[in-house]
Enzyme design. Structure first.
Site, mmCIF file in Angstrom:
data_model
loop_
_atom_site.group_PDB
_atom_site.id
_atom_site.type_symbol
_atom_site.label_atom_id
_atom_site.label_comp_id
_atom_site.label_asym_id
_atom_site.label_seq_id
_atom_site.Cartn_x
_atom_site.Cartn_y
_atom_site.Cartn_z
ATOM 1 N N SER A 146 57.533 22.766 3.186
ATOM 2 C CA SER A 146 56.086 22.662 3.357
ATOM 3 C C SER A 146 55.479 23.997 2.927
ATOM 4 O O SER A 146 56.194 25.008 2.837
ATOM 5 C CB SER A 146 55.762 22.419 4.842
ATOM 6 O OG SER A 146 54.383 22.606 5.108
ATOM 7 N N TYR A 159 57.214 23.667 13.898
ATOM 8 C CA TYR A 159 57.204 23.128 12.520
ATOM 9 C C TYR A 159 57.381 24.262 11.509
ATOM 10 O O TYR A 159 58.188 24.174 10.584
ATOM 11 C CB TYR A 159 55.885 22.392 12.288
ATOM 12 C CG TYR A 159 55.785 21.663 10.966
ATOM 13 C CD1 TYR A 159 56.434 20.442 10.775
ATOM 14 C CD2 TYR A 159 55.028 22.178 9.909
ATOM 15 C CE1 TYR A 159 56.330 19.756 9.566
ATOM 16 C CE2 TYR A 159 54.920 21.503 8.699
ATOM 17 C CZ TYR A 159 55.570 20.287 8.536
ATOM 18 O OH TYR A 159 55.466 19.615 7.338
HETATM 19 N N1 LIG Z 1 51.814 15.156 5.037
HETATM 20 C C1 LIG Z 1 51.689 16.458 4.861
HETATM 21 O O1 LIG Z 1 50.576 17.016 4.911
HETATM 22 C C2 LIG Z 1 52.897 17.299 4.567
HETATM 23 C C3 LIG Z 1 52.711 18.567 3.991
HETATM 24 C C4 LIG Z 1 53.815 19.348 3.682
HETATM 25 C C5 LIG Z 1 55.084 18.879 3.932
HETATM 26 N N2 LIG Z 1 55.252 17.649 4.507
HETATM 27 C C6 LIG Z 1 56.623 17.185 4.737
HETATM 28 O O2 LIG Z 1 56.864 16.116 3.859
HETATM 29 C C7 LIG Z 1 57.870 15.252 4.411
HETATM 30 C C8 LIG Z 1 57.378 13.810 4.358
HETATM 31 O O3 LIG Z 1 56.270 13.675 5.218
HETATM 32 P P1 LIG Z 1 55.114 12.576 5.027
HETATM 33 O O4 LIG Z 1 53.861 13.310 4.890
HETATM 34 O O5 LIG Z 1 55.491 11.602 3.984
HETATM 35 O O6 LIG Z 1 55.135 11.934 6.501
HETATM 36 P P2 LIG Z 1 55.355 10.431 7.021
HETATM 37 O O7 LIG Z 1 55.368 10.515 8.504
HETATM 38 O O8 LIG Z 1 54.401 9.521 6.361
HETATM 39 O O9 LIG Z 1 56.816 10.078 6.488
HETATM 40 C C9 LIG Z 1 57.963 10.694 7.011
HETATM 41 C C10 LIG Z 1 59.074 9.688 7.042
HETATM 42 O O10 LIG Z 1 60.237 10.339 7.625
HETATM 43 C C11 LIG Z 1 60.839 9.441 8.513
HETATM 44 N N3 LIG Z 1 61.592 10.108 9.558
HETATM 45 C C12 LIG Z 1 61.139 10.976 10.503
HETATM 46 N N4 LIG Z 1 62.097 11.302 11.358
HETATM 47 C C13 LIG Z 1 63.221 10.650 10.954
HETATM 48 C C14 LIG Z 1 64.542 10.590 11.424
HETATM 49 N N5 LIG Z 1 64.919 11.256 12.521
HETATM 50 N N6 LIG Z 1 65.437 9.842 10.753
HETATM 51 C C15 LIG Z 1 65.079 9.145 9.652
HETATM 52 N N7 LIG Z 1 63.818 9.135 9.161
HETATM 53 C C16 LIG Z 1 62.900 9.890 9.800
HETATM 54 C C17 LIG Z 1 59.694 8.663 9.135
HETATM 55 O O11 LIG Z 1 60.131 7.466 9.685
HETATM 56 C C18 LIG Z 1 58.753 8.488 7.958
HETATM 57 O O12 LIG Z 1 58.957 7.283 7.267
HETATM 58 C C19 LIG Z 1 58.150 15.779 5.812
HETATM 59 O O13 LIG Z 1 59.319 16.580 5.794
HETATM 60 C C20 LIG Z 1 56.929 16.626 6.105
HETATM 61 O O14 LIG Z 1 57.202 17.625 7.054
HETATM 62 C C21 LIG Z 1 54.192 16.853 4.824
#
Ligand SMILES: NC(=O)c1ccc[n+]([C@@H]2O[C@H](COP(=O)([O-])OP(=O)(O)OC[C@H]3O[C@@H](n4cnc5c(N)ncnc54)[C@H](O)[C@@H]3O)[C@@H](O)[C@H]2O)c1
Length: 271
Positions: free
Chosen positions: A155, A168
């Site tokens: 991130s 986080y």
């Molecule tokens: N959305 C943002 O603003 C943002 C910004 C920077 C980084 N990220 C990172 O990007 C990645 C994806 O996030 P996103 O925004 O698509 O969120 P999201 O919540 O839409 O998707 C995350 C997915 O990970 C799965 N997941 C979570 N815990 C799990 C586990 N223990 N086992 C298996 N699957 C699991 C969830 O079920 C979900 O489908 C994450 O690592 C998040 O930290 C997100």
């Protein structure tokens, strides 16, 4: 078969929705078959909506529509045995593994003194141990294939502190280091390992009570809200924007890029 990752097989965790689904679809558009893993059920402690098995099925549908093969499994990245079983099963079906996208993660924003031991533990278990489990389950197959690319989704909070997210931020700095540590040892097998550092992305992570939780934390020290501002004049990015970065790191276009951090961050980490 044309395509920037044609003939390759990619493992994507957190593939039920959001960035993970976009990664799976983008890689499939460019010729990869997919092993899609997600918990597809209740997430620990989060303020936003949890994914469902129907979400994972929708990813399957979108990849199959592209005439690519996909093996989907419901598994928890915190469980190494379950991860090994799911990845080994997918590789047995699809024949090989070339790309690992360790994307699954959770985010539970709180002011520092509202973070419970459970929130801290859940975040580290999912975002750090879950990534380690994913690489440990996938890397032996990449060694077997004679090389590959591991992409760890960190991130902007893994480069520049993001306020009201002590667990986080800790987890996302940790996996940035983990990527470099794996890159050093896996280099001898022609395996590249890089981390990706998006700014805010419009995904279901922002749904439900997430904005309320961020707002409540922000009220404790509003001055820090400026730390979320992007240098480019955009408030958020789309999952497909991050998927383009993932595709680049998965493809041979980045064949000499390893132990590197790539930030589709709209400049937030320098602002
Ligand atoms: N959305 C943002 O603003 C943002 C910004 C920077 C980084 N990220 C990172 O990007 C990645 C994806 O996030 P996103 O925004 O698509 O969120 P999201 O919540 O839409 O998707 C995350 C997915 O990970 C799965 N997941 C979570 N815990 C799990 C586990 N223990 N086992 C298996 N699957 C699991 C969830 O079920 C979900 O489908 C994450 O690592 C998040 O930290 C997100």
């Amino acid at each position: 078969m044309a395509g920037r990752v044609a003939g390759k097989v990619a493992l994507v965790t957190g593939a039920a929705r959001g960035q993970g689904r976009a990664d799976a679809v983008r890689l499939a558009q460019e010729g990869a078959d997919i092993i899609a893993i997600d918990i597809a059920g209740p997430l620990p402690g989060v303020d936003y909506d949890s994914p469902t098995p129907a979400d994972l099925e929708e990813t399957v549908r979108q990849v199959e529509k592209l005439d690519r093969r996909i093996v989907a499994a419901k598994a928890d990245v915190r469980d190494l045995d379950a991860m090994r079983a799911a990845v080994d099963g997918g590789v047995a079906e699809l024949g090989r593994l070339d790309i690992v996208v360790a994307n699954a993660g959770i985010c539970i924003p709180r002011a520092w003194d509202q973070v419970t031991p459970q929130i801290y533990q859940d975040t580290i278990d999912t975002n750090v141990t879950g990534v380690w489990n994913t690489v440990m389950a996938g890397a032996p197959h990449l060694v077997q294939a004679g090389g590959g690319s591991v992409i760890i989704i960190s991130s902007a909070a893994g480069i520049k502190v993001q306020p009201f997210m002590v667990p986080y931020t800790t987890s996302k700095f940790a996996v940035r280091g983990m990527a470099k540590a794996f890159a050093a040892e896996l280099g001898q097998h022609h395996i590249r390992v890089n981390s990706v550092h998006p700014t805010g992305v419009n995904t279901p992570m922002g749904s439900g009570d997430m904005q309320t939780a961020i707002g409540a934390a922000m009220a404790t020290y509003p001055r820090l809200g400026a730390m979320f501002i992007n240098m480019l004049p955009v408030e958020g990015t789309e999952p497909e924007d991050v998927a383009d970065t993932v595709l680049f790191l998965a493809s041979d276009e980045s064949k000499y890029i390893t132990a590197h951090e790539l930030a589709p961050d709209a400049g937030v980490t320098e602002f």
